[in-house]
Design an enzyme around this catalytic site. Sequence first.
Site, short mmCIF file in Angstrom:
data_model
loop_
_atom_site.label_atom_id
_atom_site.label_comp_id
_atom_site.label_asym_id
_atom_site.label_seq_id
_atom_site.Cartn_x
_atom_site.Cartn_y
_atom_site.Cartn_z
CG HIS A 1 14.58 136.69 85.34
ND1 HIS A 1 15.02 136.64 86.65
CD2 HIS A 1 14.68 135.41 84.86
CE1 HIS A 1 15.37 135.39 86.95
NE2 HIS A 1 15.17 134.63 85.89
CB CYS B 1 15.35 142.35 89.10
SG CYS B 1 15.66 141.04 90.31
#
EC number: 3.4.22.60
Length: 303
Positions: free
Chosen positions: A144, A186
Site C-alpha cells: 500500500h 497507491c
Amino acid sequence: MADDQNCAPELEKADPSGEDGVDAKPDRSSIISSILGKKKKNASACPVKTARDRVPTYLYRMDFEKMGKCIIINNKNFDKVTGMDVRNGTDKDAEALFKCFRSLGFDVVVYNDCSCAKMQDLLRKASEEDHSNSACFACVLLSHGEENLIYGKDGVTPIKDLTAHFRGDRCKTLLEKPKLFFIQACRGTELDDGVQADSGPINETDANPRYKIPVEADFLFAYSTVPGYYSWRNPGKGSWFVQALCSILDEHGKDLEIMQILTRVNDRVARHFESQCDDPCFNEKKQIPCMVSMLTKELYFGR
C-alpha cells in the site's frame, strides 16, 4: 610552467555573462553563495574535470560478471493499527516478478511482510554490499502507499529514505550504474474516469581519474500510477502494472531499451485494463503508470 603540468586541462571557458545561480529563496541563495565562496578560496588551482569534458558514451556497460541483485519486497498483510487491508493478488505479482527478473539474469530475493525498519535494514545492507562485478541493481516494492510514502506492515516510511542508500556518495560500487526501482502502490485517492478516444491506426569507457557526477544520477523510478491516484490490483491476476511490466519484459526485455519497455507498459495498462467493481464509484476506472528517470545512458538488459 612546470607547476601546471599536473593540472587537468580546462576544456570549456566560463560563461562571461555571469556565474551560475540556484533556484532557491533569497535567504537560502545567499547562504549557499556564502558557502560556495568559502569553498572557492580553499579550492585547488587544478580544475576538476566534469562529465561533460569526457568523450560521451550512450550505453550503460553490461559486460560485467553478473547482471546484479533484485530485491522484491512483497507486503501483503498489515498490522491492524495501520487500517490497511490484505493485498490479495500480490503473491501473483511477486511470483511473476521473480521469474521475470531471474530470466533477465538477476539474482532475485523476495522478502514478505516487512516492517518499515526491516525494509530500511534490507536496503541499507544491500547498498553496503560489493556490487563491483554487477551491471546494475533493481528493487521492487509491492505494498500500500500514499504520495511519496510506502507502507511496511506496521506503518509508513518515505520512499526517499529507502532509495537514498544507493546514492552515488553512499554506494560507491554502483556509481555510474543503473539503480532501478519499480513501485506498485497507491499514490493518493483520486480516480481516473478515462476519456473516450476515437480508434485509429496502431500505430567500454576510458579511465578518467578526476570528474564528478551528481549523487542522484543513474536512478530510475517506475511507478504503477501517477501522483495522487489509486493503483489497481486484481485479486486473482495481480496488479495491472505488474501484469503489464512482466508481459513486456518477457516479450522484449532483452531487445528494447528500458524507456521503450516502460512506454509500452504505459500503453498496455492504459488500453487493456479497466476496473470492474460492484460499487459504481469504483467501476470502469483507468490507470496510467509513470516513470521518473535520472538515467544518464541507454539501458539494454540484453547487451
